[in-house]
Scaffold this motif. Structure first.
Motif: not given
Length: 361
Positions: A51-57
Motif C-alpha cells: 500500500f501507499h500512504q495517501v492523503h485521505e481527503r
C-alpha cells in the motif's frame, strides 16, 4: 470475487504474480577439476499486498523528505555521506577513498570448500535461496553434481561473491534443481541467553508420556501446498470487492512544483551568501521602482485610443516648440493620422471577426 473480462483478469493476475524469472548472476560451480557454468535466479519472492500512504481527503501520495536533524534543511542524495557513531558518541565519516580500500569480491565462481552431512547444517544459518540453472553445454556435469549430493545426503559449503561481497553459502538439492542457499556468518547468530532457561525443571514420566502421545496424534508428512496465506487472500478479496462495487477512483496527479517559491529561496540564499561574505546586497527599491514604471507603461498601453494622442501631443508639442524645426511638424501630424487610421482599421477588423458589421465606409 471480481468477474472481469479476459484482458482485465490477465492484468490483475500479472500484477499479483509478478514478473517472470530472470537471471541475476552468471558464473560457474567449481569443484576439483570440474567446472559447471550456471545462471542464478531468485528462488523466492514476496507476495505481500503493498500500500501507499495517501492523503485521505484527495488521495495524493505522501512524500518523505530527507532532512538534517541539526540544521533542519532538506538534504539531496549527493550531499549524504556514510557515518558510523561509536559507543562514546563520536562520529566517524567515511568517503569514497576510504571505501575503495576495502576488499571487494567481483569473481564469478562458486568455489566448493567441502561437502558436509545435511544434518549438520543448522537451519538458523540459512538466509536467501537461489536456483542454479546449467548452461546448455553443462547439463551433464550439473546432473552429475546433483545426483552425487542426493545419493550421499550431503551439502556443499561454498564461497561466492554476490553484490561485490563474498558470502558463505550451501549447495543443496530441491527436486531436480540445485539450490544456492546463502548463509549467515556464525557471529551473526545470537545466543539465547535467557535466565529462565537455566532453571532446572523436573518432568515426571506420566507428563512425558502424555506429551509424546499428543505429538504422535498430530504427526504427519509436511506438504507445503496444504498451507495458504489466509490474510493475503482476504486482502485480495476485499480489494476485488471494492473494485466491483465502485470503490475505486482515478489516481490523482501530483501538483507541479511552484517555481516562484524556488526562485524566492534562491534569491534569499544568494542574499545571505553575499552578506556572509562581507559584501552588501543590493537594495530592493530599484526593483520596486522598475515595477512601478512597468505598471505605468501598462496603464498607458491599456488606455483608450482617443486619449493617447492628447497625452502624447501635449508633451511632444512642448518639446518641439523648443527644439524641433517647424518643417518637421507636418510629419508628426501625418504619423498621428496614420496611427489613428491604423487603429480604426484594427477596430473594424475586430468587429468583423466577431460577426458585427463595420461602421467605417
Amino acid at each position: 470475487m471480481l468477474v472481469a473480462s479476459h484482458g482485465e483478469e490477465t492484468t490483475h493476475r500479472a500484477r499479483r504474480e509478478g514478473p517472470m524469472m530472470r537471471a541475476i548472476w552468471n558464473g560457474a560451480v567449481s569443484f576439483g577439476l570440474v567446472n559447471v557454468p550456471v545462471r542464478l535466479y531468485a528462488a523466492t519472492s514476496n507476495h505481500d499486498i503493498r500500500f501507499h500512504q495517501v492523503h485521505e481527503r484527495d488521495g495524493g501520495r505522501i512524500r518523505q523528505k530527507r532532512t538534517c536533524s541539526v540544521c533542519g534543511e532538506e538534504v539531496q542524495y549527493s550531499e549524504i555521506a556514510k557515518g558510523y557513531e561509536t559507543d562514546d558518541g563520536q562520529l566517524i565519516m567515511l568517503d569514497d577513498d576510504d571505501l575503495s580500500t576495502l576488499p571487494v569480491a567481483s569473481g564469478h565462481e562458486i568455489d566448493v570448500v567441502q561437502f558436509v552431512p545435511s544434518d549438520q547444517i543448522d537451519a538458523l544459518l540459512l538466509d536467501k535461496s537461489y536456483y542454479l540453472e546449467p548452461e546448455s553445454k553443462a547439463v551433464k556435469p550439473y546432473a552429475l553434481l546433483r545426483e552425487a549430493l542426493r545419493e550421499t545426503d550431503r551439502m556443499a559449503v561454498v564461497k561466492v561473491a554476490l553484490r561485490q561481497r563474498e558470502t558463505l553459502a550451501l549447495l543443496r538439492v530441491r527436486d531436480n534443481a540445485i539450490v544456492l542457499q546463502t548463509m549467515l556468518w556464525p557471529d551473526e547468530v545470537r545466543e539465547p541467553e535467557f535466565e529462565t532457561l537455566r532453571t532446572e525443571v523436573e518432568l515426571r514420566p506420566q507428563e512425558m508420556q502424555m506429551a509424546s502421545s499428543l505429538v504422535e496424534s498430530l504427526s504427519g508428512d509436511f506438504q507445503s501446498d496444504q498451507f495458504e496465506d489466509d490474510y493475503r487472500q482476504a486482502m485480495v478479496d476485499l480489494i476485488d470487492y471494492k473494485i466491483e462495487h465502485g470503490g475505486g477512483r482515478p489516481t490523482p496527479e501530483a501538483a507541479p512544483a511552484e517555481e516562484g517559491d524556488d526562485m524566492t529561496d534562491l534569491l534569499t540564499a544568494l542574499r545571505r551568501s553575499v552578506e556572509a561574505a562581507g559584501g552588501k546586497a543590493p537594495a530592493e527599491e530599484p526593483a520596486a521602482a522598475s515595477s512601478d514604471a512597468s505598471d505605468a507603461s501598462d496603464e498607458t498601453e491599456d488606455a483608450p485610443a482617443e486619449e493617447k494622442p492628447k497625452r502624447s501631443r501635449s508633451k511632444k508639442t512642448a518639446e518641439k516648440t523648443d527644439e524641433a524645426p517647424a518643417e518637421e511638424a507636418p510629419k508628426k501630424s501625418s504619423t498621428r493620422k496614420s496611427s489613428k487610421k491604423k487603429s480604426d482599421e484594427d477596430d473594424d477588423e475586430t468587429a468583423t471577426a466577431k460577426g458585427g458589421r463595420s461602421k467605417t465606409a
